[in-house]
Each structure stands twice: as C-alpha cells, then as structure tokens.
Write an enzyme that holds these catalytic residues in place. Sequence first.
Site, mmCIF file in Angstrom:
data_model
loop_
_atom_site.group_PDB
_atom_site.id
_atom_site.type_symbol
_atom_site.label_atom_id
_atom_site.label_comp_id
_atom_site.label_asym_id
_atom_site.label_seq_id
_atom_site.Cartn_x
_atom_site.Cartn_y
_atom_site.Cartn_z
ATOM 1 N N CYS A 1 53.659 46.270 95.656
ATOM 2 C CA CYS A 1 54.794 45.439 95.247
ATOM 3 C C CYS A 1 56.108 46.229 95.324
ATOM 4 O O CYS A 1 56.474 46.681 96.398
ATOM 5 C CB CYS A 1 54.547 44.830 93.872
ATOM 6 S SG CYS A 1 55.696 43.490 93.495
ATOM 7 N N HIS B 1 49.639 41.696 94.918
ATOM 8 C CA HIS B 1 48.996 42.459 93.837
ATOM 9 C C HIS B 1 47.481 42.453 93.986
ATOM 10 O O HIS B 1 46.811 41.563 93.461
ATOM 11 C CB HIS B 1 49.397 41.863 92.489
ATOM 12 C CG HIS B 1 50.822 42.111 92.152
ATOM 13 N ND1 HIS B 1 51.250 43.249 91.511
ATOM 14 C CD2 HIS B 1 51.936 41.394 92.400
ATOM 15 C CE1 HIS B 1 52.560 43.219 91.369
ATOM 16 N NE2 HIS B 1 52.996 42.099 91.905
ATOM 17 N N GLU C 1 45.397 44.168 92.425
ATOM 18 C CA GLU C 1 44.771 44.287 91.098
ATOM 19 C C GLU C 1 44.660 42.936 90.398
ATOM 20 O O GLU C 1 43.988 42.811 89.381
ATOM 21 C CB GLU C 1 45.553 45.294 90.245
ATOM 22 C CG GLU C 1 46.881 44.809 89.677
ATOM 23 C CD GLU C 1 48.059 44.844 90.645
ATOM 24 O OE1 GLU C 1 47.834 45.065 91.861
ATOM 25 O OE2 GLU C 1 49.198 44.653 90.196
#
Lengths: 257, 213
Positions: free
Chosen positions: B82, B191, B193
């Site tokens: 990001c 993202h 994650e």
Amino acid sequence: MALAKRIIPCLDVTAGRVVKGVNFLELRDAGDPVEIAKRYDDQGADEVTFLDITASSDERDVILHVIEAVASQVFIPLTVGGGVRKVDDVRRLLNAGADKVSINTTAVTNPEVVRDAAARFGSQAIVVAIDAKQVSLPGEPLRWEVFTHGGRKHTGLDAVEWAKKMQAYGAGEILLTSMDRDGTKIGFNLPLTRAVSDAVDIPVIASGGVGNLQHLVDGVIEGHADAVLAASIFHFGEYTVRQAKEAMRAAGIEVRL
Amino acid sequence: MKIAVVDYGMGNLRSVTKALEHVAGDAAEIILTADPAVVAAADKVVFPGQGAMPDCMRELEARGLKQAVLDAAKTKPFLGICVGAQLLFEFSEEGDTPGLGVFKGKVIRFPADKMHDEHGQKLKVPHMGWNEMFILKDHPLWAGIPDGERFYFVHSYHFVPADDIAVIESAYPYRFAAAVARANIFAIQCHPEKSHNAGLKLLENFVHWNGCF
C-alpha cells in the site's frame, strides 16, 4: 470486470459475546465472536462489522480483546463501531486489529473527532455512521434527518448534507442506516440510500431493513450502494452470505464469489 | 530466519504481522520493529504503510528508518504494501511528496474525470473493496494464485511506474499497475493481509522466497 459490491455481516457484541435480538429486545447469546466471524469469512463475507452495544463504560475494553482475537484468525477487513467518543478510542481499536472504526453519535456532537481521526489515521480507517429517518410529509419533497442515540434523538441535520460534510471532514466511507426501516424486514429506504450515495464521492454502505435477498439487490441497483450490511438474515440462518452473493450475481451485480 | 515489519508509526500493523505469523509457522520469526539495526539484521523486510504519504515520509525520516529501508531494498527480499509500495516511487501527487526513488515513476490520484463505469455511473474514491488481479508477468510471489483472483484494496492514489516493472494489473475503471517487481523487491497496492486465502498465499510465498526474479 470491475470492483465487487460488498456484503458485510454485522455482529452485535456485548461482554465479549455476540448477541442477537429483534429491535434490541430479547437479546440472546448467539455465540463466540471469533467462531461466528470465521463462519462468515468461510461463507465469503467481504468484511465483518462489529457493533459494540455495551452500555456501561467500565466494560469498554472487552471489545478490544474480541477484536484482537478475531484479527489473529480472520484475514478480511474488520470494522468496529459503538461508543467511539475520542480520537484515542479510535487509536485503541485500530491497534487491537480493526481496519476501520465507525463513528456515529460523536460525529454529530463533536465532528472534530472525525477530522482529527482521519488526519491521524487516514480516511481509509474512518467510517461515519449516519442513522437517518424520513421527515418529509406525504406530498412534500423527500427529506431525511440524522438521528442519534439509536434513533431516539433528532438532530435537525439534513442527512444528505451531513454525509457531504462528513466527507469533507475526512470520512472514508459512510454507513447509512435507514432508521425507519431497521428491524422491519421491508428493505432499505432506497430513495434515501440513493440520494446519499449520489451526493458523495466516497463509498456508501446501506443498512437497515433487510428481510430478503432481493432487498440487497435493490440496495445496490436502486439505491446505488457500494456495499450492503445485514445482521438478522444471516444470524438467524435464513440465508448464507454465499446465497446472498449468488442472488446478487444473478441480478447482474459484480460480486466476489 | 527473521522477517522485519518496519514500524514507523503509521497505522495498524497488527494485521500484517498476524497474517505473516499465520503463514510462517516455524519457518520465520516475524519482528515488528522501529529499530534501524533490527531492520538491517533481518533476512527479509516488509514495508507497510497506511494514511497520507506526506505523513508516512515524514515519520520515516524522523525515526531514522529511511536509510535502513533503502539499504534493505538493495539486497533483501523486500515486500512493500500500500503506502509502503507508493513510497518506493520518486514522487506522489499527494501533498507533492518526494518518495524514496527506488523505482522510477510517480503516484497519482484517481482522476475525477475518469471515475465513471461503462454505464456512466459514478465510481467512488477511495477505491475500496475486492478487485480482480490480472497477471502480466509470472512472479514467484504469485505462484498458486489464479489470474483474475480478487484482492482487497483501499486507496485514493496509485503508482504509475515509468519502467516496465508492472507484474499485476487491476482496473478501476482503467487498467493500472497493482503490483510491480524488480529483482529482490515486490511492491503491491492492495492489502494481502486482508485478502483472505489468496492474500495469505502471497505472504506465504514471500516467506519462502529467495528474492530472485
């Protein structure tokens, strides 16, 4: 080929447990937040939202442990709302593992909290929750007002103008609840949803009143919502998130399936 | 093996750390650190970032981490996520901020005049939600991830590389580089994650990556 419209199950949490009820009455224990969040995750939920409905402030920290536990096992975005009063409340929730924090009553009573939190943590982390009801009488041009305290207290603020103002203050997303539909199962207030979504450049999540899968479809197609949030249709096992997505796809809506 | 997650005070790094721990098992120790020496000693480095790029750049410099990040990007398997990915470019329109200049190119805002879909309906900014990832070049970090898989994005700015380093594209509404790679560096706009199984697969691939591309 496009960004998917999102389906977001919402969990009401108090004292570390998920509860469910109708119109906040007859709350029943519905289980462990981690297990329920994982179940929705497995069904393909795009995000999960937790609403902390704890009344007393001395039990506020319990939600932090809930978020920590969920965030270590569920790898989709997590939003937390309920009782956020200060920028420091936002910080603690984000540090616990929330990706976004939803600010509701405090946005009205102290909008600088929205501005400060967005400046400090980024707009992507700040959701402003707007509870709105139609206040125009039959025959008048449609008008909706912002309500706080679970819909009991009216503010005199025009919902569409308020959404634009919150965008200007740095909100990254609007969670729009049709208060006059909440718990009714007759669908979103579509004119309200569309008016707010068309007035702002940030994503709008429609909430309040979902009773069947067509209501979710209508929220996106008629209401121009970027995401739809629902609680009871998923909690009570009437539909899975996957079924909801299949219905949306069948209606021509782009979903992650 | 030690993987350092660079903590320069910008945003929630718990998600990145937890996701890496989840996929690494006993294969790696995940260390969230603000210490340049720990970054220098790590075998691999993850460089996340959230919020506004000017703040991120300022904090990186104020905490004395800029040089450690630049050094790591020269040699070690390095994953930018990001704003951490955006910082690797030369310049961002966000606050007219100079970046680290590891990659040539700039970071631009989604232009307001292009934010309509094919039906003329307004597209919102930030670009928030799950979008498709199209493979331009095969990369070891994308092993086992199908073409067209959806990842979670939340951003208002995206990078425009000057060189031919894009490996993954997404579209909103136009095609843009969603991940770039060169040698030991992989940088991604969305993202992983927060991107469920596909995102975890990418992180798992990073844990086992030798840094070659």
